[in-house]
Motif scaffolding. Structure first.
Motif, PDB file in Angstrom:
ATOM      1  N   GLU A  67       0.835  -1.197   0.000  1.00 36.54           N
ATOM      2  CA  GLU A  67       0.000   0.000   0.000  1.00 36.54           C
ATOM      3  C   GLU A  67       0.870   1.247   0.000  1.00 36.54           C
ATOM      4  O   GLU A  67       2.035   1.211   0.396  1.00 36.54           O
ATOM      5  N   GLN A  68       0.279   2.352  -0.444  1.00 33.55           N
ATOM      6  CA  GLN A  68       0.961   3.637  -0.431  1.00 33.55           C
ATOM      7  C   GLN A  68       0.092   4.665   0.273  1.00 33.55           C
ATOM      8  O   GLN A  68      -1.053   4.856  -0.126  1.00 33.55           O
ATOM      9  N   PRO A  69       0.606   5.292   1.314  1.00 29.75           N
ATOM     10  CA  PRO A  69       1.932   5.080   1.884  1.00 29.75           C
ATOM     11  C   PRO A  69       1.979   3.802   2.714  1.00 29.75           C
ATOM     12  O   PRO A  69       0.940   3.378   3.242  1.00 29.75           O
ATOM     13  N   PRO A  70       3.155   3.181   2.844  1.00 34.53           N
ATOM     14  CA  PRO A  70       3.261   1.992   3.696  1.00 34.53           C
ATOM     15  C   PRO A  70       2.787   2.299   5.117  1.00 34.53           C
ATOM     16  O   PRO A  70       3.135   3.343   5.680  1.00 34.53           O
ATOM     17  N   GLY A  71       1.984   1.422   5.656  1.00 32.87           N
ATOM     18  CA  GLY A  71       1.455   1.638   6.992  1.00 32.87           C
ATOM     19  C   GLY A  71       0.311   2.624   7.041  1.00 32.87           C
ATOM     20  O   GLY A  71      -0.057   3.094   8.118  1.00 32.87           O
ATOM     21  N   GLY A  72      -0.280   2.924   5.878  1.00 34.33           N
ATOM     22  CA  GLY A  72      -1.345   3.910   5.827  1.00 34.33           C
ATOM     23  C   GLY A  72      -2.705   3.411   6.237  1.00 34.33           C
ATOM     24  O   GLY A  72      -3.678   4.161   6.158  1.00 34.33           O
ATOM     25  N   GLY A  73      -2.789   2.148   6.661  1.00 36.32           N
ATOM     26  CA  GLY A  73      -4.063   1.630   7.132  1.00 36.32           C
ATOM     27  C   GLY A  73      -4.790   0.813   6.079  1.00 36.32           C
ATOM     28  O   GLY A  73      -4.328   0.651   4.945  1.00 36.32           O
ATOM     29  N   PRO A  74      -5.961   0.283   6.441  1.00 37.83           N
ATOM     30  CA  PRO A  74      -6.678  -0.627   5.540  1.00 37.83           C
ATOM     31  C   PRO A  74      -7.216   0.029   4.273  1.00 37.83           C
ATOM     32  O   PRO A  74      -7.392  -0.658   3.266  1.00 37.83           O
ATOM     33  N   VAL A  75      -7.496   1.330   4.300  1.00 37.39           N
ATOM     34  CA  VAL A  75      -8.069   1.958   3.106  1.00 37.39           C
ATOM     35  C   VAL A  75      -7.065   1.987   1.953  1.00 37.39           C
ATOM     36  O   VAL A  75      -7.372   1.491   0.861  1.00 37.39           O
ATOM     37  N   PRO A  76      -5.843   2.525   2.110  1.00 35.53           N
ATOM     38  CA  PRO A  76      -4.895   2.429   0.999  1.00 35.53           C
ATOM     39  C   PRO A  76      -4.471   0.989   0.698  1.00 35.53           C
ATOM     40  O   PRO A  76      -4.161   0.668  -0.454  1.00 35.53           O
ATOM     41  N   ALA A  77      -4.478   0.122   1.707  1.00 40.42           N
ATOM     42  CA  ALA A  77      -4.153  -1.280   1.445  1.00 40.42           C
ATOM     43  C   ALA A  77      -5.194  -1.914   0.541  1.00 40.42           C
ATOM     44  O   ALA A  77      -4.856  -2.626  -0.418  1.00 40.42           O
ATOM     45  N   LEU A  78      -6.457  -1.660   0.821  1.00 44.72           N
ATOM     46  CA  LEU A  78      -7.513  -2.208  -0.023  1.00 44.72           C
ATOM     47  C   LEU A  78      -7.437  -1.623  -1.424  1.00 44.72           C
ATOM     48  O   LEU A  78      -7.612  -2.341  -2.418  1.00 44.72           O
ATOM     49  N   ALA A  79      -7.151  -0.324  -1.526  1.00 40.61           N
ATOM     50  CA  ALA A  79      -7.021   0.290  -2.846  1.00 40.61           C
ATOM     51  C   ALA A  79      -5.902  -0.359  -3.644  1.00 40.61           C
ATOM     52  O   ALA A  79      -6.039  -0.620  -4.853  1.00 40.61           O
ATOM     53  N   ALA A  80      -4.767  -0.633  -2.994  1.00 40.91           N
ATOM     54  CA  ALA A  80      -3.653  -1.288  -3.683  1.00 40.91           C
ATOM     55  C   ALA A  80      -4.029  -2.687  -4.135  1.00 40.91           C
ATOM     56  O   ALA A  80      -3.670  -3.123  -5.242  1.00 40.91           O
ATOM     57  N   LEU A 139     -16.432  -1.087  -4.772  1.00 34.55           N
ATOM     58  CA  LEU A 139     -15.385  -0.799  -3.795  1.00 34.55           C
ATOM     59  C   LEU A 139     -14.399   0.233  -4.335  1.00 34.55           C
ATOM     60  O   LEU A 139     -13.988   1.147  -3.619  1.00 34.55           O
ATOM     61  N   ARG A 140     -14.013   0.074  -5.579  1.00 35.09           N
ATOM     62  CA  ARG A 140     -13.072   1.047  -6.154  1.00 35.09           C
ATOM     63  C   ARG A 140     -13.653   2.459  -6.097  1.00 35.09           C
ATOM     64  O   ARG A 140     -12.959   3.421  -5.743  1.00 35.09           O
ATOM     65  N   THR A 141     -14.918   2.598  -6.444  1.00 37.61           N
ATOM     66  CA  THR A 141     -15.554   3.914  -6.417  1.00 37.61           C
ATOM     67  C   THR A 141     -15.610   4.464  -4.996  1.00 37.61           C
ATOM     68  O   THR A 141     -15.339   5.650  -4.755  1.00 37.61           O
ATOM     69  N   ALA A 142     -15.948   3.610  -4.033  1.00 39.07           N
ATOM     70  CA  ALA A 142     -16.058   4.050  -2.643  1.00 39.07           C
ATOM     71  C   ALA A 142     -14.723   4.541  -2.092  1.00 39.07           C
ATOM     72  O   ALA A 142     -14.680   5.433  -1.238  1.00 39.07           O
ATOM     73  N   LEU A 143     -13.632   3.977  -2.581  1.00 39.83           N
ATOM     74  CA  LEU A 143     -12.305   4.309  -2.069  1.00 39.83           C
ATOM     75  C   LEU A 143     -11.713   5.564  -2.703  1.00 39.83           C
ATOM     76  O   LEU A 143     -10.724   6.097  -2.203  1.00 39.83           O
ATOM     77  N   GLN A 144     -12.299   6.031  -3.785  1.00 38.90           N
ATOM     78  CA  GLN A 144     -11.742   7.189  -4.468  1.00 38.90           C
ATOM     79  C   GLN A 144     -11.723   8.404  -3.545  1.00 38.90           C
ATOM     80  O   GLN A 144     -12.736   8.764  -2.956  1.00 38.90           O
ATOM     81  N   GLY A 145     -10.575   9.022  -3.430  1.00 31.84           N
ATOM     82  CA  GLY A 145     -10.444  10.225  -2.631  1.00 31.84           C
ATOM     83  C   GLY A 145     -10.272   9.992  -1.142  1.00 31.84           C
ATOM     84  O   GLY A 145     -10.058  10.951  -0.392  1.00 31.84           O
ATOM     85  N   ALA A 146     -10.385   8.736  -0.692  1.00 30.64           N
ATOM     86  CA  ALA A 146     -10.225   8.459   0.738  1.00 30.64           C
ATOM     87  C   ALA A 146      -8.762   8.617   1.125  1.00 30.64           C
ATOM     88  O   ALA A 146      -7.864   8.150   0.423  1.00 30.64           O
TER      89      ALA A 146
END
Length: 202
Positions: A67-80, A139-146
């Motif tokens: 995920e980016q940034p590393p350690g950024g939590g589940p939201v960027p991890a799910l996006a990755a 899910l992709r749409t929901a994560l946009q901008g988070a």
């Protein structure tokens, strides 16, 4: 009964597991295999299977991303993870520390997918956000901008989610049992070894 549509899988395997001595939690052994191996076994048949987290061993054919940034939590991890699954319409999203999750439960979730997604509710009525099956595009749409460190619950709350409370057989560990503390890990290992009756360890 019509066959279930193909599905991909994203496994969130980040976090430093500070309460477990900083060890890579997904690689900790429960019942003779790592918790990550248990989760990936439950996701057999998914293509691709994507693990999101720091460098760690994964089986052949499983993709590891960060995920980016590393350690950024589940939201960027799910996006990755979603960025790596391609055009698959359905995706299972699981945490990597579920040593007792089963292939059968993943199938039950896939069968119950309606609306935007379906997730497990535990015996206390709590949503298990990292034990569900979703429409990938939603899910992709929901994560946009988070932003990093945004609570995953806040991102998922607007979605049309079906909840499933799976039956738990007496003496069999609940599939949502996780391992966040040394006590929970010790109990899960004891249950797996048959030294304690099954049940909630986390």
């Amino acid at each position: 009964m019509s066959p279930l549509p193909p599905f991909a899988a994203v496994v969130l395997a980040g976090g430093r597991a500070a309460r477990l001595g900083g060890q890579p939690k997904p690689q900790l052994d429960v019942g003779g295999r790592s918790m990550l191996d248990a989760v990936l076994t439950a996701l057999d048949g998914a293509a691709p299977r994507v693990v999101v987290g720091p460098p760690q061993p994964v089986p052949d054919g499983v993709r590891l991303v960060r995920e980016q940034p590393p350690g950024g939590g589940p939201v960027p991890a799910l996006a990755a993870g979603l960025a790596a699954v391609g055009g698959t319409e359905v995706v299972a999203v699981l945490a990597a520390d579920l040593p007792f999750v089963t292939h059968a439960l993943v199938g039950e979730l896939r069968e119950r997918l309606t609306g935007d997604g379906v997730l497990v509710v535990d015996d206390t009525g709590r949503d298990q956000l990292l034990l569900g099956v979703w429409r990938t595009a939603v899910l992709r749409t929901a994560l946009q901008g988070a932003r990093p460190h945004t609570p995953l619950r806040a991102v998922l709350s607007p979605l049309a989610v079906r909840r499933y409370r799976p039956p738990v057989t007496a003496g069999v560990p609940a599939p949502w049992t996780d391992c966040d503390t040394p006590a929970e890990l010790a109990r899960a290992r004891a249950v797996a070894a048959g030294r304690l009756p099954g049940g909630k360890a986390g």
